[in-house]
Design a protein around this motif. Structure first.
Motif, PDB file in Angstrom:
ATOM      1  N   GLY A 173     -21.755 -42.909  16.030  1.00 37.00           N
ATOM      2  CA  GLY A 173     -21.982 -41.677  16.768  1.00 37.00           C
ATOM      3  C   GLY A 173     -21.263 -40.464  16.217  1.00 37.00           C
ATOM      4  N   VAL A 174     -20.392 -40.660  15.225  1.00 41.69           N
ATOM      5  CA  VAL A 174     -19.724 -39.515  14.617  1.00 41.69           C
ATOM      6  C   VAL A 174     -20.595 -39.016  13.466  1.00 41.69           C
ATOM      7  N   PRO A 175     -21.027 -37.752  13.525  1.00 40.63           N
ATOM      8  CA  PRO A 175     -21.928 -37.269  12.477  1.00 40.63           C
ATOM      9  C   PRO A 175     -21.248 -37.232  11.115  1.00 40.63           C
ATOM     10  N   GLU A 176     -21.978 -37.662  10.110  1.00 42.42           N
ATOM     11  CA  GLU A 176     -21.432 -37.673   8.752  1.00 42.42           C
ATOM     12  C   GLU A 176     -21.657 -36.339   8.073  1.00 42.42           C
ATOM     13  N   VAL A 177     -20.763 -36.031   7.163  1.00 39.38           N
ATOM     14  CA  VAL A 177     -20.915 -34.825   6.362  1.00 39.38           C
ATOM     15  C   VAL A 177     -22.127 -35.007   5.441  1.00 39.38           C
ATOM     16  N   VAL A 178     -22.866 -33.929   5.230  1.00 38.62           N
ATOM     17  CA  VAL A 178     -24.040 -33.956   4.358  1.00 38.62           C
ATOM     18  C   VAL A 178     -23.661 -33.270   3.046  1.00 38.62           C
ATOM     19  N   VAL A 179     -24.131 -33.816   1.923  1.00 41.08           N
ATOM     20  CA  VAL A 179     -23.796 -33.266   0.618  1.00 41.08           C
ATOM     21  C   VAL A 179     -25.010 -32.569  -0.005  1.00 41.08           C
ATOM     22  N   TYR A 180     -24.764 -31.366  -0.504  1.00 40.05           N
ATOM     23  CA  TYR A 180     -25.784 -30.623  -1.247  1.00 40.05           C
ATOM     24  C   TYR A 180     -25.294 -30.421  -2.670  1.00 40.05           C
TER      25      TYR A 180
ATOM     26  N   VAL B 226     -28.562 -34.233  -1.123  1.00 41.04           N
ATOM     27  CA  VAL B 226     -28.511 -35.481  -1.886  1.00 41.04           C
ATOM     28  C   VAL B 226     -27.984 -36.678  -1.104  1.00 41.04           C
ATOM     29  N   GLY B 227     -27.514 -36.455   0.114  1.00 45.22           N
ATOM     30  CA  GLY B 227     -27.048 -37.595   0.900  1.00 45.22           C
ATOM     31  C   GLY B 227     -25.768 -37.327   1.652  1.00 45.22           C
ATOM     32  N   THR B 228     -25.036 -38.415   1.942  1.00 42.77           N
ATOM     33  CA  THR B 228     -23.770 -38.305   2.663  1.00 42.77           C
ATOM     34  C   THR B 228     -22.608 -38.482   1.679  1.00 42.77           C
ATOM     35  N   ALA B 229     -21.400 -38.542   2.200  1.00 40.29           N
ATOM     36  CA  ALA B 229     -20.197 -38.521   1.371  1.00 40.29           C
ATOM     37  C   ALA B 229     -20.185 -39.523   0.213  1.00 40.29           C
TER      38      ALA B 229
END
Length: 97
Positions: free
Chosen positions: A41-48, A54-57
């Motif tokens: 339930g904790v939102p993940e950081v998104v990578v650009y 391009v995805g998450t961490a």
């Protein structure tokens, strides 16, 4: 600033990839909203990367630091304003050389 890592700082670190660099230089970027682990339930950081989502961490581990011009962190509010919904964990933006 705490929301910016210039390429020179990345280069000075011993990190070979973006994930290691962020972990050593700005570990709070990976914590999202105060979460210390990947709790449900904790939102993940998104990578650009250069404007492309391009995805998450985890994907940060695929990017060699030698190609990084700069990295920036955007909190949930800023990220949502810039990229729309589904960015409540914030965004790490990588700009390559």
């Amino acid at each position: 600033s705490n929301h910016f890592i210039p390429g020179e700082e990345v280069a000075k670190s011993t990190a070979r990839d973006a994930l290691t660099a962020v972990r050593s230089l700005r570990p709070d970027w990976l914590r999202g909203r105060g979460a210390t682990s990947l709790q449900a339930g904790v939102p993940e950081v998104v990578v650009y990367l250069d404007g492309q989502r391009v995805g998450t961490a985890e994907v940060l581990g695929q990017f060699a630091t030698v190609h990084i011009k700069e990295m920036k962190y955007f909190g949930a509010t800023e990220a949502t304003q810039k990229w729309g919904t589904d960015h409540s964990g914030g965004v790490i933006e990588i700009v390559t050389r």
